[in-house]
Design a protein around this motif. Structure first.
Motif, PDB file in Angstrom:
ATOM      1  N   SER A  50       0.831  -1.198   0.000  1.00 52.59           N
ATOM      2  CA  SER A  50       0.000   0.000   0.000  1.00 52.59           C
ATOM      3  C   SER A  50       0.863   1.243   0.000  1.00 52.59           C
ATOM      4  O   SER A  50       1.983   1.228   0.515  1.00 52.59           O
ATOM      5  CB  SER A  50      -0.909   0.000   1.234  1.00 52.59           C
ATOM      6  N   TYR A  61      -3.605   0.213  -3.107  1.00 49.24           N
ATOM      7  CA  TYR A  61      -3.432  -1.086  -2.482  1.00 49.24           C
ATOM      8  C   TYR A  61      -3.205  -2.164  -3.534  1.00 49.24           C
ATOM      9  O   TYR A  61      -3.751  -2.093  -4.646  1.00 49.24           O
ATOM     10  CB  TYR A  61      -4.691  -1.458  -1.681  1.00 49.24           C
ATOM     11  N   ARG A  66      -6.973  -5.047  -1.024  1.00 54.13           N
ATOM     12  CA  ARG A  66      -7.924  -3.944  -1.203  1.00 54.13           C
ATOM     13  C   ARG A  66      -9.270  -4.337  -0.609  1.00 54.13           C
ATOM     14  O   ARG A  66      -9.781  -5.423  -0.823  1.00 54.13           O
ATOM     15  CB  ARG A  66      -8.083  -3.608  -2.686  1.00 54.13           C
ATOM     16  N   THR A  70      -6.486  -0.657   5.358  1.00 54.80           N
ATOM     17  CA  THR A  70      -6.616   0.787   5.202  1.00 54.80           C
ATOM     18  C   THR A  70      -5.366   1.462   5.740  1.00 54.80           C
ATOM     19  O   THR A  70      -5.007   1.264   6.905  1.00 54.80           O
ATOM     20  CB  THR A  70      -7.841   1.319   5.949  1.00 54.80           C
ATOM     21  N   LEU A  82      -1.417   1.063   9.396  1.00 60.45           N
ATOM     22  CA  LEU A  82      -2.078   0.133   8.486  1.00 60.45           C
ATOM     23  C   LEU A  82      -3.083  -0.680   9.289  1.00 60.45           C
ATOM     24  O   LEU A  82      -2.690  -1.522  10.102  1.00 60.45           O
ATOM     25  CB  LEU A  82      -1.072  -0.782   7.798  1.00 60.45           C
TER      26      LEU A  82
END
Length: 122
Positions: A50, A61, A66, A70, A82
């Motif tokens: 990412s 991502y 994905r 996040t 993360l």
């Protein structure tokens, strides 16, 4: 050059969650860099996971994470995070943070820290 220190890894079960952190120290220009997470699974090479842009407005991502991972950043604290949800055994790896984006992170591979181990059991 500064230092990047990863933390937050651990052992979780399938479907579990973890939140990784990357703290930058002595890194005066953290807020000006794209920052990325990369990982190394057992027996495999480094894989980009990412990237987040300097303002935290855009993120990218790898397809395999994905919708589950996040990335975020706090430039005031020089921290990137993360959030990892719905973890799968194939997410098992040592996770590193680094400068750069999907195309340029390899330029900084000589500056990688110790990383943080994520292990997902089934």
């Amino acid at each position: 050059q500064g230092q990047l220190v990863e933390s937050g890894g651990g052992l979780v079960q399938l479907g579990g969650t973890l939140r990784l952190s990357c703290a930058a120290s002595g890194f005066a220009f953290f807020r000006t860099y794209d920052m990325s997470w990369i990982r190394r699974a057992p027996g495999k090479g480094l894989e980009w996971v990412s990237t987040i842009d300097p303002d935290g407005a855009r993120a990218g991502y790898v397809d395999s994470v994905r919708g589950r991972f996040t990335v975020s950043r706090d430039n005031e604290k020089s921290i990137m995070s993360l959030q990892m949800n719905d973890l799968k055994p194939e997410d098992t790896a040592v996770y590193y943070c680094t400068k750069g984006d999907r195309s340029t992170w390899s330029l900084f591979r000589g500056e990688l820290g110790q990383g943080t181990q994520v292990t997902v059991s089934s």
